[in-house]
Design an enzyme around this catalytic site. Structure first.
Site, PDB file in Angstrom:
ATOM      1  CG  ASP A   1      15.298 -34.831   9.228  1.00 20.16           C
ATOM      2  OD1 ASP A   1      15.212 -35.504   8.055  1.00 20.16           O
ATOM      3  OD2 ASP A   1      15.032 -35.408  10.028  1.00 20.16           O
TER       4      ASP A   1
ATOM      5  CG  HIS B   1      14.294 -38.941  10.581  1.00 20.02           C
ATOM      6  ND1 HIS B   1      14.013 -37.896   9.728  1.00 20.02           N
ATOM      7  CD2 HIS B   1      13.491 -39.805  10.279  1.00 20.02           C
ATOM      8  CE1 HIS B   1      13.509 -38.407   8.782  1.00 20.02           C
ATOM      9  NE2 HIS B   1      13.092 -39.694   8.880  1.00 20.02           N
TER      10      HIS B   1
ATOM     11  CB  SER C   1      12.787 -42.033   6.357  1.00 20.30           C
ATOM     12  OG  SER C   1      12.135 -42.092   7.277  1.00 20.30           O
TER      13      SER C   1
END
Length: 177
Positions: free
Chosen positions: A113, A92, A53
């Protein structure tokens, strides 16, 4: 000269392996004593990336090291590791800041998110990454890996010592003759 360089190299290698083993044992001890906390060494916490990701910043199998940073200093474009859904850890990039916390998104994800990251859920910000080191870490933490990590350097050191002893013994015999 060649022998002394070889011996210095082998001793340095053994010392590095010894330090690595001690670090792993220390972090394992920390993890067993405080299962809810992430173990750290010299203020750094390491994580193995499990998904892609965050490509191209890092890929699955890379090892990310994070360090504590005051939440007031975290800004957009910082990469953070945070707790989500209980004990799950996610790394992230911060794409926005709101009154409730931080808005994050994986670099290769199309959407942000869903959950906003609260300041108390942040484990740390990315300090550096070692590509593919997560695979090594996983192997080393296995019983076979830890055995090989101890036995191979020890065997190499013993073979070098035996070679050195034999060479000295043969040199003494030649001098005696």
């Amino acid at each position: 000269m060649h022998k002394s360089i070889l011996k210095i190299g082998s001793i340095t290698f053994v010392i590095c392996i010894f330090i690595s083993i001690c670090s792993l044992l220390y972090m394992s001890y920390q993890a067993s004593k405080n299962p809810d906390d992430v173990p750290s060494l010299l203020g750094f916490k390491s994580f193995t990336v499990l998904s892609n990701s965050m490509q191209p910043a890092f890929s699955a199998g890379d090892m990310v090291f994070v360090k504590d940073k005051p939440t007031a200093e975290i800004a957009v474009d910082d990469v953070i590791t945070f707790k989500a859904e209980g004990r799950k850890l996610i790394t992230h990039r911060v794409v926005g800041v709101s009154e409730q916390g931080f808005i994050t998104k994986g670099d290769s994800n199309n959407v942000k998110d869903e959950a906003i990251v609260k300041p108390e859920d942040i484990v740390g910000t990315q300090a550096f990454t070692i590509p593919k080191a997560g695979y090594v870490s996983k192997f080393v933490s296995s019983p076979i890996g830890i055995t090989l990590l101890i036995l191979i350097p020890l065997l190499g050191y013993l073979l070098l010592e035996i070679h050195d002893w034999i060479t000295r013994f043969l040199n003494r015999k030649e001098k005696a003759v």
